[in-house]
Design a protein around this motif. Structure first.
Motif, PDB file in Angstrom:
ATOM      1  N   TRP A 322      10.393  23.335 -40.633  1.00  0.00           N
ATOM      2  CA  TRP A 322       9.827  22.269 -39.811  1.00  0.00           C
ATOM      3  C   TRP A 322       9.952  20.928 -40.515  1.00  0.00           C
ATOM      4  O   TRP A 322      10.182  20.851 -41.718  1.00  0.00           O
ATOM      5  CB  TRP A 322       8.375  22.553 -39.442  1.00  0.00           C
ATOM      6  N   GLN A 323       9.794  19.891 -39.728  1.00  0.00           N
ATOM      7  CA  GLN A 323       9.951  18.529 -40.246  1.00  0.00           C
ATOM      8  C   GLN A 323       8.945  17.621 -39.561  1.00  0.00           C
ATOM      9  O   GLN A 323       8.751  17.705 -38.352  1.00  0.00           O
ATOM     10  CB  GLN A 323      11.378  18.044 -39.962  1.00  0.00           C
ATOM     11  N   LEU A 324       8.308  16.777 -40.341  1.00  0.00           N
ATOM     12  CA  LEU A 324       7.346  15.816 -39.802  1.00  0.00           C
ATOM     13  C   LEU A 324       7.890  14.412 -39.989  1.00  0.00           C
ATOM     14  O   LEU A 324       8.217  14.008 -41.105  1.00  0.00           O
ATOM     15  CB  LEU A 324       5.997  15.963 -40.515  1.00  0.00           C
ATOM     16  N   THR A 335       7.890  14.623 -24.108  1.00  0.00           N
ATOM     17  CA  THR A 335       8.785  15.778 -24.054  1.00  0.00           C
ATOM     18  C   THR A 335       8.226  16.934 -24.874  1.00  0.00           C
ATOM     19  O   THR A 335       8.894  17.923 -25.072  1.00  0.00           O
ATOM     20  CB  THR A 335      10.176  15.407 -24.615  1.00  0.00           C
ATOM     21  N   SER A 336       6.994  16.776 -25.377  1.00  0.00           N
ATOM     22  CA  SER A 336       6.445  17.779 -26.278  1.00  0.00           C
ATOM     23  C   SER A 336       5.698  18.859 -25.534  1.00  0.00           C
ATOM     24  O   SER A 336       5.355  18.714 -24.371  1.00  0.00           O
ATOM     25  CB  SER A 336       5.494  17.115 -27.266  1.00  0.00           C
ATOM     26  N   GLU A 337       5.406  19.919 -26.263  1.00  0.00           N
ATOM     27  CA  GLU A 337       4.611  21.012 -25.714  1.00  0.00           C
ATOM     28  C   GLU A 337       3.130  20.783 -25.963  1.00  0.00           C
ATOM     29  O   GLU A 337       2.284  21.471 -25.416  1.00  0.00           O
ATOM     30  CB  GLU A 337       5.052  22.337 -26.338  1.00  0.00           C
ATOM     31  N   ALA A 338       2.809  19.861 -26.846  1.00  0.00           N
ATOM     32  CA  ALA A 338       1.414  19.532 -27.101  1.00  0.00           C
ATOM     33  C   ALA A 338       1.345  18.073 -27.500  1.00  0.00           C
ATOM     34  O   ALA A 338       2.183  17.593 -28.219  1.00  0.00           O
ATOM     35  CB  ALA A 338       0.853  20.407 -28.225  1.00  0.00           C
ATOM     36  N   SER A 339       0.356  17.361 -27.035  1.00  0.00           N
ATOM     37  CA  SER A 339       0.220  15.953 -27.376  1.00  0.00           C
ATOM     38  C   SER A 339      -1.236  15.597 -27.542  1.00  0.00           C
ATOM     39  O   SER A 339      -2.083  16.015 -26.754  1.00  0.00           O
ATOM     40  CB  SER A 339       0.845  15.077 -26.288  1.00  0.00           C
ATOM     41  N   LYS A 340      -1.526  14.854 -28.588  1.00  0.00           N
ATOM     42  CA  LYS A 340      -2.905  14.477 -28.873  1.00  0.00           C
ATOM     43  C   LYS A 340      -3.406  13.418 -27.893  1.00  0.00           C
ATOM     44  O   LYS A 340      -4.585  13.381 -27.549  1.00  0.00           O
ATOM     45  CB  LYS A 340      -2.995  13.970 -30.318  1.00  0.00           C
ATOM     46  N   ALA A 355       3.554  10.428 -34.646  1.00  0.00           N
ATOM     47  CA  ALA A 355       4.051  11.497 -35.497  1.00  0.00           C
ATOM     48  C   ALA A 355       4.671  12.581 -34.634  1.00  0.00           C
ATOM     49  O   ALA A 355       4.133  12.932 -33.575  1.00  0.00           O
ATOM     50  CB  ALA A 355       2.922  12.084 -36.332  1.00  0.00           C
ATOM     51  N   THR A 356       5.794  13.107 -35.099  1.00  0.00           N
ATOM     52  CA  THR A 356       6.473  14.191 -34.393  1.00  0.00           C
ATOM     53  C   THR A 356       6.746  15.322 -35.361  1.00  0.00           C
ATOM     54  O   THR A 356       7.361  15.122 -36.408  1.00  0.00           O
ATOM     55  CB  THR A 356       7.808  13.711 -33.778  1.00  0.00           C
ATOM     56  N   THR A 389      -0.907   9.079 -31.934  1.00  0.00           N
ATOM     57  CA  THR A 389      -0.318  10.044 -31.006  1.00  0.00           C
ATOM     58  C   THR A 389       0.641  10.939 -31.761  1.00  0.00           C
ATOM     59  O   THR A 389       1.217  10.542 -32.768  1.00  0.00           O
ATOM     60  CB  THR A 389       0.464   9.345 -29.867  1.00  0.00           C
ATOM     61  N   TYR A 390       0.786  12.147 -31.279  1.00  0.00           N
ATOM     62  CA  TYR A 390       1.755  13.021 -31.913  1.00  0.00           C
ATOM     63  C   TYR A 390       2.290  14.045 -30.931  1.00  0.00           C
ATOM     64  O   TYR A 390       1.683  14.359 -29.922  1.00  0.00           O
ATOM     65  CB  TYR A 390       1.187  13.704 -33.158  1.00  0.00           C
ATOM     66  N   ASP A 391       3.473  14.521 -31.258  1.00  0.00           N
ATOM     67  CA  ASP A 391       4.156  15.520 -30.447  1.00  0.00           C
ATOM     68  C   ASP A 391       4.547  16.703 -31.310  1.00  0.00           C
ATOM     69  O   ASP A 391       4.811  16.566 -32.508  1.00  0.00           O
ATOM     70  CB  ASP A 391       5.455  14.943 -29.828  1.00  0.00           C
ATOM     71  N   ILE A 392       4.628  17.862 -30.677  1.00  0.00           N
ATOM     72  CA  ILE A 392       5.199  19.057 -31.302  1.00  0.00           C
ATOM     73  C   ILE A 392       6.410  19.469 -30.473  1.00  0.00           C
ATOM     74  O   ILE A 392       6.296  19.650 -29.257  1.00  0.00           O
ATOM     75  CB  ILE A 392       4.197  20.217 -31.387  1.00  0.00           C
TER      76      ILE A 392
END
Length: 399
Positions: A322-324, A335-340, A355-356, A389-392
């Protein structure tokens, strides 16, 4: 004549669950049970080749971990960063810094020093040790500054060999702000005794180290322990401890040792996904890594050149990297599966840091496992990222 009783066999999955439990990875340890300092000592240090891995490692192992907790321990000199096992940088408690380094000296630093002997012709290593100590205790120094000062005394020696020799001969701590959360700084060095403000205690014994290793990484073989510590000729130590240990074997017939009162969970115990840092000791501390790396080809997928990537465990086994990344600017389309961020807050957070976390899987996952990974990724980001905000995302970032 009675046949010798064969030791019980532990399958790879049984070893996996036992080691994960010792590593605090089957379930995050409640803070009432395990402090940050307690976790560092229980795990016999944390790999710290880079600054962030100890923080990521603890976020995967401790409930409600706040990076500032470890940072505060570093700032107060209760823990430090120095070369120990396998001649690599670890984060240790002050007590372990002063005792373990002496014991593992021959298993890493001394071996590394032998590689540079060709550049140390005519150098008295006892004199170098005394001079280097005076230099770094008089004023913390970078490796470049230390090298230049030693070169003035031995102008015909190889400059790099001189500084490497000092690092191998002395327990040199990387002083703060290096290693603090959210801070940066050059690597500047002084001795562990000077930094922690006390003289070195007697070195830990080999017996003590074996017992601590089994408590954090067992059940394990003699070769496993030697792989972790860098030490050799440990078979006689295990022989001496045998009456105090339980004996098993793995599916290949290799003899394994363990503490009698250590946990060995049922192999069917669920193992939640965990995001680990690069160089996590879970993946580096056994000669036979099949208890965590189920497929040999996955070993090479965590490296490119000299760079190691953070790893993902699914069902207790290596399943991806993985990479942050964190960038500033206006938030893009989701486009993420989860977002804060909620839709209501997006407008006010549009210019905030984002952050992604990108997950690159080695093999496809089912829908349920994929959802569990996304949930764990969100938990990891909540602990480690201050982004608004962040995405996974699931995808490739490394070919």
């Amino acid at each position: 004549m009675a046949l010798a009783k064969q030791p019980p066999v532990l399958t790879a999955r049984a070893l996996n669950r036992a080691t994960l439990d010792r590593q605090l990875l089957l379930r995050r340890s409640p803070r009432a049970r395990m402090s940050v300092l307690g976790a560092i000592e229980h795990l016999v240090g944390l790999q710290a080749q880079n600054v962030k891995p100890p923080y990521i490692a603890l976020a995967a192992r401790l409930a409600d971990f706040d990076p500032q907790e470890l940072s505060a321990l570093m700032a107060s000199r209760e823990v430090g960063r120095l070369v120990t096992m396998r001649s690599t940088i670890h984060t240790h408690s002050a007590a372990d810094s002063l005792t373990l380094r002496q014991l593992v000296q021959s298993g890493g630093p001394a071996r590394e020093l032998r590689m540079f002997q060709g550049g140390l012709q005519g150098v008295d290593l006892d004199q170098l040790t005394v001079l280097a100590r005076e230099l770094v205790e008089g004023e913390p120094r970078t490796m470049k500054q230390l090298r230049e000062a030693l070169l003035a005394r031995w102008p015909h020696a190889d400059p790099q060999s001189l500084s490497i020799a000092a690092r191998c001969l002395l327990p040199l701590v990387q002083i703060t702000p290096r290693g603090l959360w959210g801070s940066s700084g050059q690597v500047r060095l002084t001795t562990a005794e000077h930094w922690f403000g006390r003289t070195a205690d007697p070195a830990a014994t080999a017996d003590e180290l074996v017992l601590r290793y089994l408590g954090a990484f067992g059940p394990a073989s003699v070769k496993d322990m030697q792989t972790w510590s860098g030490l050799t000729r440990m078979r006689e130590v295990f022989a001496r401890l045998r009456p105090r240990l339980l004996v098993f074997c793995d599916e290949k017939g290799v003899e394994l040792f363990d503490l009698p009162d250590a946990s060995r969970p049922d192999p069917s115990t669920p193992a939640p996904p965990r995001f680990l840092p690069e160089y996590d000791n879970l993946l580096l501390s056994h000669a036979d890594r099949s208890r965590v790396v189920a497929q040999d080809e996955h070993k090479s997928l965590t490296w490119r050149g000299n760079q190691s990537y953070p790893t993902l465990l699914v069902d207790g086994f290596l399943a991806g990297i993985w990479q942050l990344t964190q960038t500033e600017g206006r938030a893009g389309s989701e486009t993420s599966e989860a977002s804060k961020a909620s839709k209501a807050s997006k407008a006010s957070e549009a210019e905030a840091n984002r952050a992604t976390l990108t997950v690159q899987l080695f093999a496809p996952l089912g829908k349920a496992q994929r959802a569990e990974v996304a949930e764990e990724a969100e938990r990891t980001l909540s602990a480690l990222s201050s982004a608004a905000t962040y995405d996974i995302r699931f995808g490739r970032f490394l070919d």
